[in-house]
Each structure stands twice: as C-alpha cells, then as structure tokens.
Design an enzyme around this catalytic site. Structure first.
Site, PDB file in Angstrom:
ATOM      1  N   ARG A 246       0.857  -1.172   0.000  1.00  0.00           N
ATOM      2  CA  ARG A 246       0.000   0.000   0.000  1.00  0.00           C
ATOM      3  C   ARG A 246       0.897   1.227   0.000  1.00  0.00           C
ATOM      4  O   ARG A 246       1.996   1.219   0.557  1.00  0.00           O
ATOM      5  CB  ARG A 246      -0.924   0.012   1.231  1.00  0.00           C
ATOM      6  CG  ARG A 246      -2.106  -0.934   1.110  1.00  0.00           C
ATOM      7  CD  ARG A 246      -3.109  -0.419   0.076  1.00  0.00           C
ATOM      8  NE  ARG A 246      -4.291  -1.281  -0.041  1.00  0.00           N
ATOM      9  CZ  ARG A 246      -4.472  -2.191  -0.990  1.00  0.00           C
ATOM     10  NH1 ARG A 246      -3.510  -2.378  -1.896  1.00  0.00           N
ATOM     11  NH2 ARG A 246      -5.563  -2.903  -1.053  1.00  0.00           N
ATOM     12  N   GLU A 275      -3.038   8.036  -4.053  1.00  0.00           N
ATOM     13  CA  GLU A 275      -3.421   7.678  -5.430  1.00  0.00           C
ATOM     14  C   GLU A 275      -4.733   8.366  -5.821  1.00  0.00           C
ATOM     15  O   GLU A 275      -5.645   8.461  -5.008  1.00  0.00           O
ATOM     16  CB  GLU A 275      -3.603   6.153  -5.537  1.00  0.00           C
ATOM     17  CG  GLU A 275      -2.322   5.385  -5.371  1.00  0.00           C
ATOM     18  CD  GLU A 275      -2.513   3.883  -5.584  1.00  0.00           C
ATOM     19  OE1 GLU A 275      -3.511   3.490  -6.216  1.00  0.00           O
ATOM     20  OE2 GLU A 275      -1.670   3.104  -5.130  1.00  0.00           O
ATOM     21  N   HIS A 293      -0.436   1.201 -10.469  1.00  0.00           N
ATOM     22  CA  HIS A 293      -1.119   0.174  -9.675  1.00  0.00           C
ATOM     23  C   HIS A 293      -1.558  -0.997 -10.564  1.00  0.00           C
ATOM     24  O   HIS A 293      -2.741  -1.349 -10.661  1.00  0.00           O
ATOM     25  CB  HIS A 293      -2.338   0.767  -8.958  1.00  0.00           C
ATOM     26  CG  HIS A 293      -2.693   0.025  -7.702  1.00  0.00           C
ATOM     27  ND1 HIS A 293      -3.023   0.654  -6.532  1.00  0.00           N
ATOM     28  CD2 HIS A 293      -2.765  -1.310  -7.434  1.00  0.00           C
ATOM     29  CE1 HIS A 293      -3.298  -0.247  -5.594  1.00  0.00           C
ATOM     30  NE2 HIS A 293      -3.140  -1.451  -6.134  1.00  0.00           N
TER      31      HIS A 293
END
Length: 326
Positions: A246, A275, A293
């Site tokens: 993460r 993000e 991602h």
C-alpha cells in the site's frame, strides 16, 4: 455478523465496472444487480447510499467506508461489503461490524500476479529499464557502448522481504528459484517455508544487509510509514526499494529525499500515498520506476477476484458461512 437463513431478495451494487463474466455470475446469485459505470471511488453521498439502498455492496480500493460513513446511516439496509481485493484498509471493519455488516475480501487470487509485478519492478529498477525506454522514445539514444546505463545485476543478490505472507512468499520463491538470490525477511512470526530464508529481528537490520527491500505488508495504521527515513538511511547506496503493498507503507517525502540525494540505488513503485496523485518531485526523478497500480491487472486475475467476491455473496444469500471473512 449476518442473519441466519437464506435471504429472500437481494439487491447488489457493484461500485466499479467489472469483467462481464463476474457481472453475469452475480446476476445468477442476486435478484437485482446494478453496476456503477464510474471508475472513480465512491463519493460521500454514494457511500451513504450504498449502505442505505442495497442489501449487498461489492466495493473496491478507494471506496472509503470510514466510521463517519457508517455513523451517517443509523439503520443500514446493507449487511455485506464483499470487497473486490485482498486489501481492505479502506473499510473500517470494526465500524461495519458494529452496524451488523459483514466484510469479506479476495485473498489468494491476487498472489501470483502481484508477485510478478514485484519482480518486474526489481528488474526495471536495478537495470534502469524505465530510464532506458524514455531515452529510446525521446530519440536521444546515441547507440550501444560498454559503459552506457550500467545498473545492478540482480542474480545472486540478497533480497529482504518485509511481510512474509502469501505475496511475500511468492516473491521470495521467484527470487530464490528464479534468480538464485538469498532471501531474508522480517515478519511478526517465523514461517515454515519451502525454500531457504533467514528471519531478521528488525527492519533496520534487514535494510542494511540486503540489495533489495520489498514491501509486502498489509495496509493500515500498524504499517503506516513503516518504511521511513530510518530504513532508507540504513540501506546501501546500491540498494533498491520496491513497494507493491500500500502506498502509505512508505513515507513518500523521505523516499523522494533519498532518491534525490542518490542515497539509495533506486526504487520501483506500483502504489502511492495519495493515489492517483503522484508528486511532481517523484515523477521528475530518473532513478525511480513508476507503475499505475498494475499489481493484479490481468484479465484472468480480475475475473478470479470477482468470482471470489461473488462466492462470498452467494454464501451470504444462502445463509451460509462466507469463505473469506475479514
């Protein structure tokens, strides 16, 4: 966590577009399936509507079901958040439970795809692949010569895995069996592994002993900024940091400082603190590889994830124990 017995009627909301196979499977389970066509995370109003207007919601990363959202809906209709993804730190599980709402996730389906991305980032960072690709695309490549863009040879080096869960172990196997790398790791407990690996007592020590530090821990308060200036300072000038966990596991400001000062060899990132915002200072650097991602971005993987989420919904509708409660 959920009422016993089969559920007579079920209205399901899928918060992002998913592969057709997943949506069709959901329609075989629920009486009504609504797919939200927007690809951005749910707004505050939509989060509350999810709890108020649907029996089951299939959310995903970015859909911030915080304690405040649960507090805003005193008597929620929703009884299950069947999360699409293994990570669920965007859902306050304790607040959900207090409202009688179960939460499930999709472990296992993401393991190999995420491990593949980690190894790809290791190679890209060590061998300066992103920098080289930009040089070719810009038309500035002068041609091959013996000292051009020298990077770090990955085979035979030492990798440090931060978090030896399913994904951490899959990364370690690829490193050991594929590249002949020595494996060290930090984890809350020792692991019985099918490959040689040494457990190190603390993260600072690990960082000082390896050529690659790979973050593979869950998100959440316990791992927020786990990798900060102290860890980066302990890494060698040739070492590379890889994050596929993460974004907020890494202190982004500290990483930028380490990269700007060439304190470490480089970094490979698939996730970011805020993000989709990626700081300009990070984007301007050549010694970092940045991916959007992509960890599970393969069609068959996303289908498997979706079908696993639907299996949790199916069990709920049948009044059975759900396969993947969190």
């Amino acid at each position: 966590m959920f009422r016993p017995g089969a559920v007579a009627l079920t209205r399901l909301w899928i918060t992002r577009p998913l592969p057709d196979e997943v949506v069709e499977a959901a329609r075989q389970v629920c009486d009504e399936v609504i797919v939200r066509e927007e690809t951005l995370p749910l707004t505050d109003g939509e989060l509350q509507a999810a709890l108020r207007d649907y029996d089951v919601v299939l959310p995903t990363l970015g859909d911030q079901f915080s304690a405040a959202v649960f507090d805003a809906v005193p008597d929620p209709r929703c009884k299950l958040l069947a999360n699409f993804g293994v990570g669920y730190n965007h859902i306050d599980v304790a607040a959900a439970s207090a409202k009688g709402i179960a939460v499930t996730n999709t472990p296992g389906a993401v393991t190999d795809a995420t491990a593949d991305i980690a190894v790809m980032l290791m190679l890209m960072s060590a061998r300066r692949a992103g920098e080289g690709e930009r040089m070719v695309r810009s038309g500035d490549w002068p041609g091959w010569h013996p000292t051009q863009m020298l990077g770090l040879h990955m085979s035979g080096k030492r990798v440090g895995i931060v978090g030896m869960g399913r994904i951490g172990q899959a990364i370690a196997r690829r490193c050991h069996f594929g590249f002949g790398m020595e494996v060290a790791y930090v984890n809350r407990s020792a692991k019985e592994l099918d490959f040689p690996a040494s457990r190190v007592g603390d993260l600072i020590t690990l960082a000082g002993e390896v050529d690659f530090v790979v973050a593979a821990v869950p998100g959440g308060a316990e791992t927020h900024h786990l990798i900060g200036a102290d860890v980066l300072n302990a890494m060698g000038a040739q070492a590379h940091l890889i994050n596929i966990s993460r974004g907020d596991v890494v202190d982004e400001a500290a990483l930028i400082a380490a990269l700007e000062g060439k304190q470490i060899g480089g970094a490979g990132l698939d996730v970011y603190e805020r993000e989709p915002e990626v700081p300009e200072a990070l984007r301007a650097l050549e010694n970092v590889t940045l991916l959007p991602h992509l960890g599970t971005a393969a069609l068959e993987v996303r289908v498997d994830m979706g079908l696993m989420a639907v299996d949790n919904v199916r069990a709920y509708c049948a009044g059975q124990a759900m396969p993947n409660p969190v």
